[in-house]
Design a protein around this motif. Structure first.
Motif, PDB file in Angstrom:
ATOM      1  N   TYR A 159       0.844  -1.198   0.000  1.00  0.00           N
ATOM      2  CA  TYR A 159       0.000   0.000   0.000  1.00  0.00           C
ATOM      3  C   TYR A 159       0.875   1.244   0.000  1.00  0.00           C
ATOM      4  CZ  TYR A 159      -3.712   3.258   1.345  1.00  0.00           C
ATOM      5  OH  TYR A 159      -4.586   4.312   1.384  1.00  0.00           O
ATOM      6  N   LEU A 160       1.943   1.243   0.783  1.00  0.00           N
ATOM      7  CA  LEU A 160       2.886   2.361   0.790  1.00  0.00           C
ATOM      8  C   LEU A 160       3.482   2.551  -0.597  1.00  0.00           C
ATOM      9  CD1 LEU A 160       4.588   4.572   2.097  1.00  0.00           C
ATOM     10  CD2 LEU A 160       6.184   2.786   2.834  1.00  0.00           C
ATOM     11  N   SER A 161       3.864   1.473  -1.229  1.00  0.00           N
ATOM     12  CA  SER A 161       4.421   1.538  -2.577  1.00  0.00           C
ATOM     13  C   SER A 161       3.417   2.141  -3.551  1.00  0.00           C
ATOM     14  CB  SER A 161       4.829   0.141  -3.039  1.00  0.00           C
ATOM     15  OG  SER A 161       5.393   0.191  -4.312  1.00  0.00           O
ATOM     16  N   ASP A 162       2.154   1.750  -3.435  1.00  0.00           N
ATOM     17  CA  ASP A 162       1.108   2.314  -4.297  1.00  0.00           C
ATOM     18  C   ASP A 162       0.983   3.817  -4.077  1.00  0.00           C
ATOM     19  OD1 ASP A 162       0.529  -0.120  -5.421  1.00  0.00           O
ATOM     20  OD2 ASP A 162      -1.362  -0.424  -4.330  1.00  0.00           O
ATOM     21  N   ILE A 163       1.067   4.262  -2.826  1.00  0.00           N
ATOM     22  CA  ILE A 163       0.992   5.699  -2.532  1.00  0.00           C
ATOM     23  C   ILE A 163       2.172   6.417  -3.180  1.00  0.00           C
ATOM     24  CG2 ILE A 163       1.153   7.438  -0.706  1.00  0.00           C
ATOM     25  CD1 ILE A 163      -0.370   5.433   1.116  1.00  0.00           C
ATOM     26  N   LEU A 164       3.376   5.879  -2.996  1.00  0.00           N
ATOM     27  CA  LEU A 164       4.575   6.516  -3.547  1.00  0.00           C
ATOM     28  C   LEU A 164       4.586   6.528  -5.075  1.00  0.00           C
ATOM     29  CD1 LEU A 164       7.321   5.157  -1.133  1.00  0.00           C
ATOM     30  CD2 LEU A 164       6.235   7.410  -1.117  1.00  0.00           C
ATOM     31  N   ASN A 165       3.955   5.535  -5.685  1.00  0.00           N
ATOM     32  CA  ASN A 165       3.909   5.459  -7.146  1.00  0.00           C
ATOM     33  C   ASN A 165       2.689   6.162  -7.742  1.00  0.00           C
ATOM     34  OD1 ASN A 165       6.314   3.993  -7.542  1.00  0.00           O
ATOM     35  ND2 ASN A 165       5.284   2.122  -6.883  1.00  0.00           N
ATOM     36  N   GLY A 166       1.888   6.818  -6.890  1.00  0.00           N
ATOM     37  CA  GLY A 166       0.735   7.568  -7.370  1.00  0.00           C
ATOM     38  C   GLY A 166      -0.463   6.727  -7.749  1.00  0.00           C
ATOM     39  N   LYS A 167      -0.488   5.468  -7.343  1.00  0.00           N
ATOM     40  CA  LYS A 167      -1.617   4.605  -7.663  1.00  0.00           C
ATOM     41  C   LYS A 167      -2.762   4.781  -6.667  1.00  0.00           C
ATOM     42  CE  LYS A 167       1.238   1.112  -9.870  1.00  0.00           C
ATOM     43  NZ  LYS A 167       1.734  -0.270  -9.800  1.00  0.00           N
ATOM     44  N   ARG A 168      -2.454   5.348  -5.518  1.00  0.00           N
ATOM     45  CA  ARG A 168      -3.467   5.645  -4.495  1.00  0.00           C
ATOM     46  C   ARG A 168      -3.426   7.142  -4.241  1.00  0.00           C
ATOM     47  NH1 ARG A 168      -6.124   0.895  -2.379  1.00  0.00           N
ATOM     48  NH2 ARG A 168      -4.832  -0.802  -3.138  1.00  0.00           N
ATOM     49  N   THR A 169      -4.542   7.812  -4.490  1.00  0.00           N
ATOM     50  CA  THR A 169      -4.553   9.277  -4.363  1.00  0.00           C
ATOM     51  C   THR A 169      -5.745   9.803  -3.581  1.00  0.00           C
ATOM     52  OG1 THR A 169      -5.705   9.466  -6.474  1.00  0.00           O
ATOM     53  CG2 THR A 169      -3.290   9.613  -6.531  1.00  0.00           C
ATOM     54  N   GLY A 170      -6.521   8.923  -3.007  1.00  0.00           N
ATOM     55  CA  GLY A 170      -7.722   9.346  -2.289  1.00  0.00           C
ATOM     56  C   GLY A 170      -7.407  10.055  -0.978  1.00  0.00           C
ATOM     57  N   PRO A 171      -8.463  10.442  -0.261  1.00  0.00           N
ATOM     58  CA  PRO A 171      -8.296  11.182   0.992  1.00  0.00           C
ATOM     59  C   PRO A 171      -7.468  10.428   2.036  1.00  0.00           C
ATOM     60  CG  PRO A 171     -10.633  11.006   0.416  1.00  0.00           C
ATOM     61  CD  PRO A 171      -9.856  10.245  -0.600  1.00  0.00           C
ATOM     62  N   ARG A 172      -7.677   9.139   2.133  1.00  0.00           N
ATOM     63  CA  ARG A 172      -6.920   8.347   3.097  1.00  0.00           C
ATOM     64  C   ARG A 172      -5.434   8.328   2.728  1.00  0.00           C
ATOM     65  NH1 ARG A 172      -8.998   2.666   5.206  1.00  0.00           N
ATOM     66  NH2 ARG A 172      -8.865   3.445   7.314  1.00  0.00           N
ATOM     67  N   ALA A 173      -5.143   8.176   1.458  1.00  0.00           N
ATOM     68  CA  ALA A 173      -3.754   8.179   0.992  1.00  0.00           C
ATOM     69  C   ALA A 173      -3.116   9.538   1.259  1.00  0.00           C
ATOM     70  CB  ALA A 173      -3.687   7.835  -0.493  1.00  0.00           C
ATOM     71  N   GLN A 174      -3.881  10.616   1.099  1.00  0.00           N
ATOM     72  CA  GLN A 174      -3.348  11.956   1.357  1.00  0.00           C
ATOM     73  C   GLN A 174      -3.009  12.143   2.831  1.00  0.00           C
ATOM     74  OE1 GLN A 174      -2.378  14.087  -1.013  1.00  0.00           O
ATOM     75  NE2 GLN A 174      -2.972  12.403  -2.358  1.00  0.00           N
ATOM     76  N   GLU A 175      -3.783  11.541   3.705  1.00  0.00           N
ATOM     77  CA  GLU A 175      -3.465  11.576   5.142  1.00  0.00           C
ATOM     78  C   GLU A 175      -2.146  10.853   5.402  1.00  0.00           C
ATOM     79  OE1 GLU A 175      -4.804  13.134   7.877  1.00  0.00           O
ATOM     80  OE2 GLU A 175      -5.896  14.202   6.312  1.00  0.00           O
ATOM     81  N   HIS A 176      -1.957   9.732   4.732  1.00  0.00           N
ATOM     82  CA  HIS A 176      -0.698   8.991   4.880  1.00  0.00           C
ATOM     83  C   HIS A 176       0.473   9.817   4.353  1.00  0.00           C
ATOM     84  CE1 HIS A 176      -2.506   5.445   6.500  1.00  0.00           C
ATOM     85  NE2 HIS A 176      -3.234   5.221   5.425  1.00  0.00           N
ATOM     86  N   VAL A 177       0.263  10.551   3.274  1.00  0.00           N
ATOM     87  CA  VAL A 177       1.313  11.404   2.721  1.00  0.00           C
ATOM     88  C   VAL A 177       1.724  12.443   3.752  1.00  0.00           C
ATOM     89  CG1 VAL A 177       1.835  13.170   0.986  1.00  0.00           C
ATOM     90  CG2 VAL A 177       0.705  11.061   0.293  1.00  0.00           C
ATOM     91  N   LYS A 178       0.753  13.030   4.438  1.00  0.00           N
ATOM     92  CA  LYS A 178       1.056  14.013   5.492  1.00  0.00           C
ATOM     93  C   LYS A 178       1.904  13.389   6.589  1.00  0.00           C
ATOM     94  CE  LYS A 178      -3.101  16.776   4.885  1.00  0.00           C
ATOM     95  NZ  LYS A 178      -4.392  17.164   5.490  1.00  0.00           N
ATOM     96  N   HIS A 179       1.563  12.161   6.986  1.00  0.00           N
ATOM     97  CA  HIS A 179       2.326  11.470   8.019  1.00  0.00           C
ATOM     98  C   HIS A 179       3.728  11.114   7.536  1.00  0.00           C
ATOM     99  CE1 HIS A 179      -1.732  10.607   9.841  1.00  0.00           C
ATOM    100  NE2 HIS A 179      -1.074  11.191  10.819  1.00  0.00           N
ATOM    101  N   ILE A 180       3.847  10.713   6.290  1.00  0.00           N
ATOM    102  CA  ILE A 180       5.154  10.393   5.712  1.00  0.00           C
ATOM    103  C   ILE A 180       6.047  11.625   5.766  1.00  0.00           C
ATOM    104  CG2 ILE A 180       6.356   9.845   3.552  1.00  0.00           C
ATOM    105  CD1 ILE A 180       3.861   8.082   2.860  1.00  0.00           C
ATOM    106  N   LYS A 181       5.505  12.763   5.345  1.00  0.00           N
ATOM    107  CA  LYS A 181       6.274  14.002   5.363  1.00  0.00           C
ATOM    108  C   LYS A 181       6.723  14.356   6.777  1.00  0.00           C
ATOM    109  CE  LYS A 181       4.231  16.474   1.446  1.00  0.00           C
ATOM    110  NZ  LYS A 181       3.401  17.632   1.119  1.00  0.00           N
ATOM    111  N   LYS A 182       5.829  14.184   7.729  1.00  0.00           N
ATOM    112  CA  LYS A 182       6.142  14.509   9.115  1.00  0.00           C
ATOM    113  C   LYS A 182       7.239  13.589   9.657  1.00  0.00           C
ATOM    114  CE  LYS A 182       3.994  15.235  13.600  1.00  0.00           C
ATOM    115  NZ  LYS A 182       2.746  15.194  14.362  1.00  0.00           N
TER     116      LYS A 182
END
Length: 61
Positions: free
Chosen positions: A33-56
């Motif tokens: 799932y993390l790989s999908d987020i990093l590769n842009g395959k997951r872009t929904g609201p939940r994935a965006q929350e994970h992106v915020k946490h990754i950045k932090k």
């Protein structure tokens, strides 16, 4: 996730000698799932929350 941000995440993981699986575990998500987020395959609201946490976690602006 933008390609630029994806590259920065991968660079930070490399600098910290951290594996994808370790970051996924910190986020309480699966490594694929993390790989999908990093590769842009997951872009929904939940994935965006994970992106915020990754950045932090990695200190990425």
């Amino acid at each position: 996730m933008s390609e630029d941000l994806s590259i920065r995440v991968r660079n930070e993981l490399y600098k910290r000698k951290m594996k994808h699986a370790e970051l996924a575990q910190m986020l309480e998500i699966s490594a694929p799932y993390l790989s999908d987020i990093l590769n842009g395959k997951r872009t929904g609201p939940r994935a965006q929350e994970h992106v915020k946490h990754i950045k932090k976690i990695l200190g990425i602006k």
